[in-house]
Design a protein around this motif. Structure first.
Motif, mmCIF file in Angstrom:
data_model
loop_
_atom_site.group_PDB
_atom_site.id
_atom_site.type_symbol
_atom_site.label_atom_id
_atom_site.label_comp_id
_atom_site.label_asym_id
_atom_site.label_seq_id
_atom_site.Cartn_x
_atom_site.Cartn_y
_atom_site.Cartn_z
ATOM 1 N N ASP A 169 3.899 1.457 -1.191
ATOM 2 C CA ASP A 169 4.488 1.529 -2.527
ATOM 3 C C ASP A 169 3.464 2.046 -3.532
ATOM 4 O O ASP A 169 3.788 2.865 -4.395
ATOM 5 C CB ASP A 169 4.985 0.146 -2.960
ATOM 6 N N ALA A 170 2.227 1.569 -3.406
ATOM 7 C CA ALA A 170 1.183 2.024 -4.327
ATOM 8 C C ALA A 170 1.009 3.536 -4.209
ATOM 9 O O ALA A 170 0.965 4.251 -5.212
ATOM 10 C CB ALA A 170 -0.130 1.313 -4.025
ATOM 11 N N ALA A 171 0.958 4.019 -2.975
ATOM 12 C CA ALA A 171 0.751 5.454 -2.773
ATOM 13 C C ALA A 171 1.912 6.264 -3.333
ATOM 14 O O ALA A 171 1.707 7.285 -3.992
ATOM 15 C CB ALA A 171 0.546 5.754 -1.292
ATOM 16 N N THR A 172 3.153 5.800 -3.113
ATOM 17 C CA THR A 172 4.285 6.576 -3.627
ATOM 18 C C THR A 172 4.339 6.498 -5.150
ATOM 19 O O THR A 172 4.637 7.495 -5.803
ATOM 20 C CB THR A 172 5.639 6.119 -3.038
ATOM 21 N N SER A 173 4.013 5.331 -5.706
ATOM 22 C CA SER A 173 4.073 5.257 -7.170
ATOM 23 C C SER A 173 3.007 6.152 -7.801
ATOM 24 O O SER A 173 3.131 6.569 -8.946
ATOM 25 C CB SER A 173 3.902 3.815 -7.645
ATOM 26 N N LEU A 174 1.962 6.444 -7.040
ATOM 27 C CA LEU A 174 0.923 7.332 -7.569
ATOM 28 C C LEU A 174 1.265 8.806 -7.357
ATOM 29 O O LEU A 174 0.474 9.684 -7.682
ATOM 30 C CB LEU A 174 -0.418 7.012 -6.918
ATOM 31 N N GLY A 175 2.441 9.059 -6.781
ATOM 32 C CA GLY A 175 2.891 10.440 -6.702
ATOM 33 C C GLY A 175 2.972 11.040 -5.309
ATOM 34 O O GLY A 175 3.314 12.202 -5.159
ATOM 35 N N ALA A 176 2.655 10.247 -4.279
ATOM 36 C CA ALA A 176 2.720 10.797 -2.931
ATOM 37 C C ALA A 176 4.123 10.621 -2.359
ATOM 38 O O ALA A 176 4.640 9.514 -2.375
ATOM 39 C CB ALA A 176 1.701 10.104 -2.033
ATOM 40 N N PRO A 177 4.744 11.707 -1.861
ATOM 41 C CA PRO A 177 6.013 11.540 -1.151
ATOM 42 C C PRO A 177 5.776 10.657 0.082
ATOM 43 O O PRO A 177 4.653 10.578 0.574
ATOM 44 C CB PRO A 177 6.382 12.962 -0.724
ATOM 45 N N LYS A 202 3.682 11.960 2.978
ATOM 46 C CA LYS A 202 2.266 12.125 2.642
ATOM 47 C C LYS A 202 1.581 10.773 2.525
ATOM 48 O O LYS A 202 0.439 10.593 2.956
ATOM 49 C CB LYS A 202 2.129 12.874 1.307
ATOM 50 N N LEU A 240 0.823 -1.214 0.000
ATOM 51 C CA LEU A 240 0.000 0.000 0.000
ATOM 52 C C LEU A 240 0.855 1.261 0.000
ATOM 53 O O LEU A 240 0.558 2.233 -0.691
ATOM 54 C CB LEU A 240 -0.946 0.010 1.202
#
Ligand SMILES: Nc1ncnc2c1ncn2[C@@H]1O[C@H](COP(=O)(O)OP(=O)(O)OP(=O)(O)O)[C@@H](O)[C@H]1O
Ligand SMILES: [Mg+2]
Lengths: 354, 273
Positions: free
Chosen positions: B173-181, B184, B171
């Motif tokens: 990794d998913a959030a960071t790959s979607l652009g979240a530092p 965040k 999860l």
């Protein structure tokens, strides 16, 4: 659309080296699959590309630009996880909107683009459902929509269909291919399912234990495997050690340890060192014992028979070892029958024996 | 054995709970309404007294501050533990729960040694010339909060680790790959998903701090009486059993209302939990 390049990537978990000097290129708009057995490092490769895992050495380049040290949130790649990795506390709409909101896209546009994407993957009716209340196939679509909606420069898939039933797998892979072509997104796709991989890829990379064995078009991998590993992987089951004895009649002349002669078409280049001939079970012709003295003839006796539904499969004892041969339905041979096997010249693939 | 007879297995536990919990609770509550007073007369009388009011709000304040500090300290610690490798994780959890294995009396006493006029903290600060005269760190609300935080922090950490361990690694990794530092992504994913653990931890720490007796008795001074030490005084010094029962009933009601409030707040923040 950009080209992805991996240059001499080495990666490890702790002291455990997983990838060694891995080179790979995914051309602009291509759909490339990474195919390999469980544990060979497919996911690790994707994680390096996505930036979740820092490579020990080597480089990740997108259109020539160095991405090796760029954090994942600034790569702009879409990643579809094997476990889907949907945010369980968010509904379908918010899951898909997540990436756009990180990009500070205006509210109205987020609404429009997410709804549009949900329409494309056929989930418009479920937009307010909590993601954890969806079925596997629906989750898969949300994951796909979530990765696509950010208009990624590169799309990464990690065995996205492995948790679905066989029918849905076929349907979804067609859909993935359709969307990939519609949006023209350069794609790297990981799977250990051969059929899935061959059916949707422009090119296939066969991986073994952290190194790439062959990178080629699916048809070539299937008919002209480049190594014994790839050959075994794509269904070649019979291997003989051979010696090259020159050319005649425009064919390679080969001989096995026991003196059996074989021929192979000259379009094949002869690898240096020891030679291995590889033949599929269905390529060998099986007949009653009768020797004509032609090349490619092997005498044997049936050791074992199994029924495949369409024909039989035999294990045949020969001087070259036990060979696996598929035979027709009509006149099945019985265990103990003596037979003659014929390997047609154009059905034998020559490999270097490592 | 018929299926329904399985319920018979619960009988011993039910009898025990009935005898040791429900019955005394009932008699305590009943006592506060008995005798020659108006319906809520004893409660009214309690709050008319300024000293009692101070004690009531001080108790509430100490428990809340302790809960907030335990959450603030426990949250990063728990995340760190949940991200550690399996070997390290067991070791770190062991370290976190180690204080729970010693008696709370011993643990409170150790703070007297640390925080006293000639305790380690004052000695160190004097040696470093940060202060000229020893600070008064003991027998006030601060020392009670410190003692309680130390006492209950493991419970907060344990309940958070339990929840955080079960949050899928993908999860983040998913959030960071979607652009979240990362930071965040942490607030967008880990925080809402670990809320249930925070709620359990907060309830445990809050009720524990609200009802704890040893720590405020040993580390608190005359100016930091709390409800539990007040009950002790009413019952054992003044022999005012009705008054003690009244305070005890208020503590039960207070605990239940705060638990309800925390749960409601959590549900509003995260409808999926
Ligand atoms: N987080 C990790 N820590 C340590 N070792 C790991 C970790 N993840 C994977 N490995 C090891 O790295 C090797 C390659 O793993 P990887 O996940 O890349 O395999 P894979 O090709 O994706 O396999 P599969 O088809 O089963 O998903 C395996 O031997 C695995 O045990
Ligand atoms: Mg994998």
């Amino acid at each position: 659309m950009p080209t992805l390049e991996l240059r001499k990537i080495c990666a490890s978990y702790g002291d455990n080296r997983i990838l060694t000097d891995l080179d790979l290129e995914v051309a602009d708009g291509d759909f490339v699959s990474l195919l390999g057995e469980s544990g060979c490092g497919k996911t690790t490769t994707l994680r390096v590309v996505a930036g979740f895992l820092r490579a020990d050495s080597g480089g990740v380049l997108l259109d020539g630009e160095d991405y090796t040290r760029r954090p994942p949130n600034r790569r702009g790649f879409g990643y579809v996880f094997q476990s889907y990795a949907l945010f369980p506390h968010l509904n379908v709409f918010d899951n898909v909107a997540f990436g756009l909101r990180q990009r500070k896209v205006a509210r109205e546009e987020v609404r429009r683009r997410v709804d549009e994407m949900l329409e494309v993957v056929g989930l418009a009716a479920l937009r307010d459902r909590l993601s954890k209340s969806l079925s596997g196939g629906q989750k898969q679509r949300v994951a796909l929509a979530r990765a696509l909606v950010i208009k990624p420069d590169l799309l990464l898939f990690d065995e996205p269909l492995s948790n679905l039933d066989a029918k849905l797998r076929v349907k979804m892979r067609v859909e993935i291919r359709r969307l990939q072509q519609e949006f023209k997104i350069t794609t790297l796709y990981v799977t250990h399912d051969q059929e899935e991989c061959f059916s949707i890829s422009d090119k296939v990379t066969v991986m073994n234990d952290g190194v790439i064995e062959q990178f080629d078009r699916p048809e070539h991998i299937f008919s002209q495997p480049a190594s014994p590993f790839v050959a075994r992987f794509v269904g070649f089951e019979n291997f003989f050690q051979l010696r090259h004895q020159g050319m005649s009649d425009g064919r390679h002349q080969l001989v096995a340890a026991d003196g059996t002669k074989f021929e192979a078409p000259d379009r094949q280049t002869i690898p240096g060192g020891r030679l291995l001939g590889a033949v599929r079970p269905e390529a060998i012709a099986l007949g009653p014992a009768a020797r004509t003295g032609q090349a490619g003839e092997i005498a044997g006796s049936i050791a074992f028979r199994t029924y495949l539904g369409r024909g039989y499969q035999y294990i045949v004892q020969t001087a070259l070892g036990d060979l696996t041969v598929n035979g027709e339905d009509q006149q099945p041979f019985a265990t103990g029958d003596t037979v003659t096997l014929r390997v047609p010249p154009d059905r034998m693939v020559l490999l270097g024996d490592a | 054995m018929r299926y329904s007879s399985v319920y018979l297995l619960c009988v011993p536990a039910l009898v025990l709970v009935g005898l040791l919990l429900a019955a005394p609770l009932y008699s305590t509550v009943a006592q506060t309404f008995g005798g020659e007073v108006a319906l809520f007369g004893r409660y009214g009388a309690f709050f008319e007294n300024a000293f009692n009011r101070d004690v009531f709000f001080r108790t509430l304040k100490i428990a809340l501050i302790t809960t907030v500090i335990a959450a603030a300290l426990g949250y990063p610690t728990a995340y760190f533990i949940s991200q550690a490798g399996p070997k390290w994780r067991s070791l770190l959890i062991l370290c976190a729960v180690l204080p729970l294995l010693t008696s709370s009396v011993v643990r409170s006493f150790s703070w007297i040694v640390i925080l006293g006029r000639k305790g380690s903290v004052n000695t160190l600060l004097m040696k470093l010339h940060v202060i000229d005269a020893p600070l008064r760190l003991l027998f006030n609300e601060i020392s009670v909060v410190i003692g309680l935080t130390y006492l209950f922090l493991p419970l907060m950490i344990l309940s958070l680790v339990g929840v955080m361990e079960n949050i899928e690694d993908d999860l983040m990794d998913a959030a960071t790959s979607l652009g979240a530092p990362r930071i965040k992504a942490f607030f967008a994913v880990i925080v809402p998903l670990s809320l249930p653990g925070l709620v359990v931890g907060a309830v445990l720490v809050f009720t524990g701090s609200l009802t704890s007796f040893t720590t405020p008795q040993l580390l608190g001074g005359d100016g930091s009486t709390v409800l539990s030490t007040l009950i002790f005084r009413q019952a054992m010094v003044l022999f005012d059993w009705d008054g003690a029962a009244t305070i005890a009933t208020m503590m039960v009601v207070l605990t239940l209302s705060v638990i309800t409030a925390i749960n409601m707040a959590a549900r509003r923040l995260n409808p999926a939990a």
